[in-house]
Design a protein around this motif. Sequence first.
Motif, short mmCIF file in Angstrom:
data_model
loop_
_atom_site.label_atom_id
_atom_site.label_comp_id
_atom_site.label_asym_id
_atom_site.label_seq_id
_atom_site.Cartn_x
_atom_site.Cartn_y
_atom_site.Cartn_z
N GLU A 83 15.49 53.65 68.52
CA GLU A 83 16.44 53.04 67.61
C GLU A 83 15.72 52.22 66.55
O GLU A 83 15.96 52.35 65.36
CB GLU A 83 17.35 52.15 68.46
CG GLU A 83 18.49 51.55 67.71
CD GLU A 83 19.18 50.48 68.55
OE1 GLU A 83 18.49 49.74 69.27
OE2 GLU A 83 20.40 50.42 68.47
N SER A 129 21.61 56.81 72.76
CA SER A 129 21.94 56.46 74.14
C SER A 129 21.58 57.61 75.06
O SER A 129 21.90 58.77 74.79
CB SER A 129 23.44 56.19 74.27
OG SER A 129 23.77 55.05 73.52
N LEU A 135 22.71 54.46 78.26
CA LEU A 135 21.85 53.32 77.95
C LEU A 135 21.04 53.60 76.67
O LEU A 135 20.57 54.72 76.45
CB LEU A 135 20.89 53.04 79.12
CG LEU A 135 21.60 52.76 80.44
CD1 LEU A 135 20.59 52.39 81.52
CD2 LEU A 135 22.61 51.64 80.28
N ILE A 136 20.88 52.56 75.87
CA ILE A 136 20.25 52.74 74.56
C ILE A 136 18.72 52.78 74.68
O ILE A 136 18.12 52.00 75.42
CB ILE A 136 20.68 51.59 73.62
CG1 ILE A 136 22.15 51.73 73.28
CG2 ILE A 136 19.84 51.61 72.36
CD1 ILE A 136 22.67 50.65 72.39
N PHE A 173 15.85 51.59 73.08
CA PHE A 173 15.56 50.58 72.07
C PHE A 173 14.50 51.02 71.07
O PHE A 173 14.58 50.74 69.89
CB PHE A 173 15.08 49.28 72.73
CG PHE A 173 16.17 48.55 73.45
CD1 PHE A 173 17.50 48.74 73.09
CD2 PHE A 173 15.88 47.68 74.50
CE1 PHE A 173 18.51 48.07 73.75
CE2 PHE A 173 16.88 47.01 75.16
CZ PHE A 173 18.20 47.21 74.79
#
Lengths: 507, 343, 355, 325
Positions: free
Chosen positions: A379, A369, A373-374, A376
Amino acid sequence: MEASAAAQGPVLLAVHGALKTFGPVVALADGTIELRAGEILALCGENGAGKSTLVKILAGVHAPDAGTFTMDGAPCAFRSVADSKATGISVIYQEPTLFPDLSVAENIFIGRQPKNRLGLIDHAQMRRDAASLFTRLGVPMNPGRRAEGLSIADQQLIEIAKAISLDAKVLVMDEPTAALSGAEVERLFKVARALRDAGAAILFISHRFDEVFALADRITVMRDGRYISTHRTTETSVAAIVHEMVGRDVDALFPARNAEPGPIVLQVSGLGRRGVFRDIDFCVRAGEIVALAGLVGAGRTEVARAIFGIDKSTSGTVSVNGHELAPGNPQSAIAAGIGFVPEDRRKQGLVMDLSVARNTALTLRRRFSRFGLIDFRAEKRTAATWARTLQVKISSMDQAVATLSGGNQQKVVLAKWLATEPKVLIIDEPTRGIDVGTKAEVHRLIAELAGHGMAILMISSELPEVLGMADRVLVMHEGLISAALERSEATPESVMHAATGSKEAAT
Amino acid sequence: MSTQATQTRPGPSGASRLGALLRLRELPVTVALVALVIVTAAVNPLFLSPQGMKDLMLNATIMMLLAAGQTMVIVTRNIDLSVGSILGLVAFGTGSIFAAVPTMPIWLVLLVGVGFGALLGSLNGLLTVWAKVPSLVITLGTLYVFRGVNNGWAGPRQFFAGDRPEAFGNLSVDTLLGVPIITVLALAVVIVLAVYLAGARSGRDLYAIGSDPEAARLFGINTSTRVFTAFLVNGALAGLAGVLYASRFNAVGATTGSGLELDVVAAAVVGGVAIFGGSGTVIGAAIGAILLNTITSSLTALRVDKFWQQAIVGVLIITAILIDRLASLRHAKHLREREGRNV
Amino acid sequence: MSEHATVAVDTTAPLADVVPVRGPRWYAGRDATMVYILLAFLAYAALSIPRFASPVTTGFLLLDVVPTLLIAMPMTLIIVTGEIDLSVASIAGLSSAVLGVAWASGTGIWVSIFLALGAGLLAGIFNGVLVAYVGLPSLAVTIGTLALFRGLALVVIGDNAVANFPNEITALASAKLGTSGIPLVILPVVFVVLVFGLVLHHTAFGRGLYAMGYSKDAAHFVGINVGNSKFWLYVASGLVSAAAGVFWTLRYTSARSDNASGLELTVIAAVLLGGVSIFGGKGSIPGVLAGVLLIGSLNYALRLGRVSDVVLVTVTGLLLIASVIAPSVSAAVGRWRHSQRLRRHLARDQGAEPG
Amino acid sequence: AGGGTTPAGSEGASGSAKTDATITFIPKQLNNPYTDVVLGGGKTAATAAGFATANVVGPLEASASSQVTFINAETQAGTNAIVIAANDPDAVCSALDEARTAGAKIVAFDSDTNPECRDVFISQVVAKDVALIQTKLISEQIGGAGEIAILSATANATNQNEWIKFMEEELKSNPDYKDIKLVAKVYGDDDDAKSFQEAQGLMQAHPNLKGIISPTTVGIAATARYLSTSQYKGKVALTGLGLPNEMRSFVKDGTVSEFALWDPAQLGEVAAYAAKALVDGTITGAVGDKFTAGDLGERTIEDGGIVIVGPPTVFNKDNIDDYDF
Ligand SMILES: Nc1ncnc2c1ncn2[C@@H]1O[C@H](COP(=O)(O)OP(=O)(O)OP(=O)(O)O)[C@@H](O)[C@H]1O
Ligand SMILES: Nc1ncnc2c1ncn2[C@@H]1O[C@H](COP(=O)(O)OP(=O)(O)OP(=O)(O)O)[C@@H](O)[C@H]1O
Ligand SMILES: [Mg+2]
Ligand SMILES: [Mg+2]
């Protein structure tokens, strides 16, 4: 091992060329077995070889896309579960399927409860019938108790009781022993042999070769959804079977390790939980593998849960690198660097409906994060890397883990925790339901992780695994640590003595 | 291997009858009901006059039927939110029948109403089972659709008690040993359902399905048929309730029965029916229905400020589930202690 | 007697070409479908309903959907976690009652609004504690608080109605942005939607909500604080519902105990229509936005066309049923086509190698 | 830009009858038998008065805010006259203001809005008369002494609340009623089942109750149904405002002896003619303005912009069969 006299009896159930696809996935390409009355046939194959799929076709859960099926020489089809039952097939599924709100007795007899004169269910009679079944299995269990909250082992035992009470012609057991320890396994085998001698045909699935060779008359091997071969147990060897399963030779030996343990990473002092366990004192050093052994129900899982904070301990402390953890708080445990691979992967380890990517990334939510906010992409990349490292058999990272075979699911759980690069990894039954090839891999992986300085606490009911992997063995009995054995002192005898609470074994 | 493991786990233990009674999920709600009636009657003796008793029973009758039907559905881990709309349609249908054929025999009207309700219920069941979709969404949909149909059919038309034969209205006036006839009918239905759910194999299947639908499927229980039947029976009972509604109240029209759905679910929940299926009894739900109806009457009889009444009903519902939860926690703890180790 | 002596089987049979492997595509998903339906309906309405295509419509329509839209946001998150909140409309009613009574008793308007929001916050905390920490089933709890909060609204304001709110404030509630016809209140509403969208789709917290929607245990085992997450969702739901109640009061210049009654089912219907699974784990804010706007514009178009509400009620119900059945039907069709192709494939194989 | 008709110009052509004018009735709630009779009269009269089209739109439930969307849609449709029975006097106000800005004339009927938001209010009867006739009827029926209760519609209903206020004043001030005690006011929300149970609750909470006034058609019928099925039939008096068709059986079986109502159809008729006069610019809604309401003759706008339709009728066994509404 004694071979049954009836092993050459007529073929009872024959399956040829069974095909089952799930969309693009071919789960079973050529399922073939011939099961004779009065024999025990073992089905061996890697994770995802299609064993459970074949079982579910026999059970009438999945409709096959193709294949011929005969029972007693007559063609038959298993259109529904009821259909299959009527044909005389009784199934123990890989995962227990109990009704938590119903009583144990009712779980066993649902749909065929004994009736009284008024045509209503005779609950007392049902409980008596259940009790006599448990006596036959040698398990003490209160048939009136609700099935909710039973351990996996107890659930598996109920499944077994349910299956044998059907007095079926064909008994299919998909890894019935995965959650059981020696004593229960032995009793199960006794019952299975008795059923066989009475003329039943038994299909037995297990990844434990000692069990397979101890029980089965013949062994059928599958690979990639296809039938490979069938051998008489007496005419083959573990190595030969494994070779056929995997398509290559597997070094099933435990990896050699001689790393010097580093400083203490995990320190557990006086940990207790009222009514469950107490006075748990031990430490795990960096680079060390400590095994927690014991019989089913000794309280090992409970200790692990309390360390990780799933349950709140009522006394004692857990600290990682000298920092004490807040009790009953998994976030604090994770933050301190603990990873926990739970024993029930379906309910606790995985979110079955989420994709492999999402599951793997669940532990990484905060790491990736930025400003809350991640990211994406980062990840997904990390998740994919770990899935590849562990060679999870998937068609895409977006595949739901529910559609993976049991072993591959276990790998996803491991990947999820390894991705957090933990300092301490607690693994509860790391190889439950994992095939030989993967098992060796998992063992190699655990050894490698320890080699890199990770402190590992491993809970296992498989004695060879405990003895082969651990630097130290802690044996639990009735909620207490009954013995702490160095690698040199740990022998099957010393561990079993401590586990069963025999006086002479206490150190 | 050794047989030591045998001693590590406790054997079967005979639970005492009293313990079993105390663990009954229906107990708290029954105690609450009895206490409420006693307190109210002490303050206002009129509460238990023959007329007062009759009114209490009549008030609960329709809700009791609906709650009993809903229990069948909830036990299977489903829900039917459309019961209010079904009741409305059937009630208006009853009015229409009598308006068209005033001489229609009452038993035939009852039959037609039950059949009509069963038809609507089976529509819910069919959609839920066939498309394998959550019944909450389906029945929220049919709640709207049935209501829309009722509105379209009835328009501004209403049928009044005067339009129906007197004998029909007397169903909810006449008594049998002091109990109104329609209440006797409802009680009979509740008892039959209770016996079915507790003592019939297919009844127990419903609990299994609600307890774990996937396991039920793997076990070979005919989930679709059972769930469908539960919806059908629930619809039939809502239909019966609709006919009885028309017998008791004055007007039946487009909005009859709207907003009942949540009250029905509340009654079941107060009666100890687990909202996620698997446990609960029809008797409990029926007592829950009686309790919820009685509380309104007794608050009025106690002359509690009417603005407080709804708030008190809310508190009651929450208290009921709270007690249920505490009882089950205590039971779980008890079990753990009994089966756990002495450490 | 192993008659099935090691039969060599070709494990690379060309079964994979039967069905090509496809990943999910965002433009073919459930949410996207919802947006298409909304656009199609708007286009249809603009062409066939006189006067629909006008800034006046935008204004009235948006004002109408504001309460539903607001409450749908926390509701989406709550349903994604597998819970539900049926008490939202009652909280709106309670906040309306508090606002009215506070204002009538001479409190300043902003302080009154603050008190109304505070009432919602408390209501949310009450729900949250019972569901998240005591562990009661939310459907049951919020049926209870549905009655309780509405009852409290009655206790607070009784059968009175307070209407004499200051003109500046009530005008603000229906003021338009210039000539665009877009109401001013849409700005804070858009902000709320954005916040909830980001939280659900782009934060660790949101990820946790999906996970716990599918499996509370599994979420707990990866360190997601299930209790806290749920608690905050209910608090948010209480606060937003109260805000909707305040808006309702000011827009209709009437504080009454029965304001917004029955709104809970409308909100839930819109959220479900927007593709959120009632079992939790599935759903998105864009989908819900489309769902709310679809119901809102359908409603307005029918009224403009003077079609009776009966039709609206029926259509809403049918849409809801269709929205859950359609995926099942398309999956069934997919399975059927797959098995057809498979059968043809197998037949061809058999023809190729007889015996 | 909104297509379609331009909103009707306001005072432009004063006095000249418009031939393409449109009228829309917005009742409290659709599918209510009383409303249906009112609207029946209204629609017939609207055509007779010269409206090109007459529509009825409205919510399915009588909640405060549910009428606003309908007013908005009518505003946008450029309807010339909106005739509304307000569920809440204030909730509809801002919407009605917008409609007036767009050129529509607003006639309130049956239940008034805030006086600033409409041009005229068509009242069934003089509010006080309605109240007095009901107190008189109940006093006669209970012999001038004893406990009575009121079972009304919703707690916010403007018209009912006004009548109740007059009843309370009358009971207090009129020496004839000094022995009558009003012990309770309850609300059945114009819902049959709810009113039924409220009636039942009244009997239990007040064992000495002698009579009930229910100034709403749904309430009186539901109460009558309860009384007729209980031991209180003929012992507890009931009066109020009811529809003869709904009450006929209760009057005949002796549950109710006398009740009152005006002719609902006339209410709709006067409203339609008033709307036409407003649209044509014949009247502006000022006190003293006069217009002709078809066969019903000339009507005058009185204080507060109110037009009175006519006196209530009292129904009993002897005359009830003469009426069909
Ligand atoms: N419902 C499903 N949808 C898609 N693929 C599936 C589904 N069920 C099983 N599969 C796939 O079919 C293959 C065979 O799975 P199966 O469970 O039969 O393996 P298994 O031999 O029982 O393995 P294990 O020893 O790990 O239990 C796997 O690759 C699995 O991913
Ligand atoms: N929720 C529960 N309710 C009641 N008893 C429980 C519950 N969970 C576990 N137990 C019981 O507590 C005992 C200890 O279980 P635990 O899972 O800790 O054992 P274990 O040593 O990890 O064994 P294994 O993991 O091999 O099953 C078992 O007898 C089990 O039946
Ligand atoms: Mg398997
Ligand atoms: Mg364990």
